[in-house]
Design an enzyme around this catalytic site. Structure first.
Site, PDB file in Angstrom:
ATOM      1  CG  HIS A  61      45.266  33.002  28.429  1.00 53.90           C
ATOM      2  ND1 HIS A  61      43.666  32.863  28.987  1.00 53.90           N
ATOM      3  CD2 HIS A  61      45.551  31.603  28.358  1.00 53.90           C
ATOM      4  CE1 HIS A  61      43.221  31.445  29.064  1.00 53.90           C
ATOM      5  NE2 HIS A  61      44.360  30.877  28.721  1.00 53.90           N
ATOM      6  CE  LYS A  71      43.977  40.089  28.884  1.00 55.91           C
ATOM      7  NZ  LYS A  71      44.172  38.691  29.115  1.00 55.91           N
ATOM      8  CE1 TYR A 131      40.002  40.225  28.437  1.00 53.23           C
ATOM      9  CE2 TYR A 131      38.616  38.865  29.612  1.00 53.23           C
ATOM     10  CZ  TYR A 131      39.528  38.900  28.589  1.00 53.23           C
ATOM     11  OH  TYR A 131      39.552  37.767  27.934  1.00 53.23           O
ATOM     12  CG  ASP A 169      44.029  27.752  29.416  1.00 53.55           C
ATOM     13  OD1 ASP A 169      44.358  28.126  28.328  1.00 53.55           O
ATOM     14  OD2 ASP A 169      42.811  28.242  30.185  1.00 53.55           O
TER      15      ASP A 169
END
Length: 182
Positions: A61, A71, A131, A169
């Site tokens: 992603h 991130k 994250y 996904d």
């Protein structure tokens, strides 16, 4: 806090200084001032956390500008194989992937800058992943790359025939056909 560079520019591994005694341990998982001293100047504005079972594969992603995200990924429980793919077209490592085992035990964190796709597979019975992001989620800016893309040829450390993957996904485009604006 210790910093290690990877073979991909700007993708770094952070390992905190851990203080242990008979009670257990303590460490700073994030300290803006210490990161700044290491040359990393970020303002994180969103924290995300996920729980996943063994065999789950999430990713790959990313978010396109102007909502691209840096991130800082770490594992609170369990073990994952964390993967980042360089999507920056002007980078000498464009299209290259990097993977690292992040565990609650090794306490390593992966700093993934804007311009990368990100995903992970769960190696342990379960994993809690947290994250920090320097930009908020924006549905219109999201993009992705199919986990089993032949060009990227990522070894996820799990049996892909038994992997647990979201329907979203499973229909992501190939690396060649992704809508990356980097």
């Amino acid at each position: 806090m210790n910093i290690e560079t990877s073979e991909i520019k700007d993708l770094v591994i952070l390992t905190p200084d851990v203080f242990e005694d008979e009670r257990g341990f303590f460490f700073e998982s994030f300290n803006k001032s210490k990161l700044s001293d290491l040359g990393i100047n970020l303002s994180f504005i969103q924290d995300n956390q996920s729980f996943s079972k063994q065999g789950v594969l999430r990713g790959l992603h990313y978010q396109n500008p102007p909502f691209a995200q840096t991130k800082l990924v770490r594992v609170l429980h369990g073990e994952i194989l964390d993967v980042a793919v360089d999507l920056r077209k002007d980078s000498p490592t464009f299209g290259k992937s990097f993977s690292i085992y992040l565990t609650a035990g090794n306490r390593k964190q992966l700093l993934i800058p804007q311009g990368f796709a990100h995903g992970f597979s769960v190696i342990s019975d379960s994993a809690i992943v947290m994250y920090k992001c320097d930009n908020c989620y924006d549905r219109e800016s999201e993009g992705g790359i199919r986990f089993d893309d032949k060009t990227l040829n990522i070894d996820w450390g799990i049996n892909l025939n038994e992997a647990i993957i979201s329907g979203k996904d499973l229909v992501l485009p190939s690396f060649e056909n992704c809508n990356s604006k980097f």
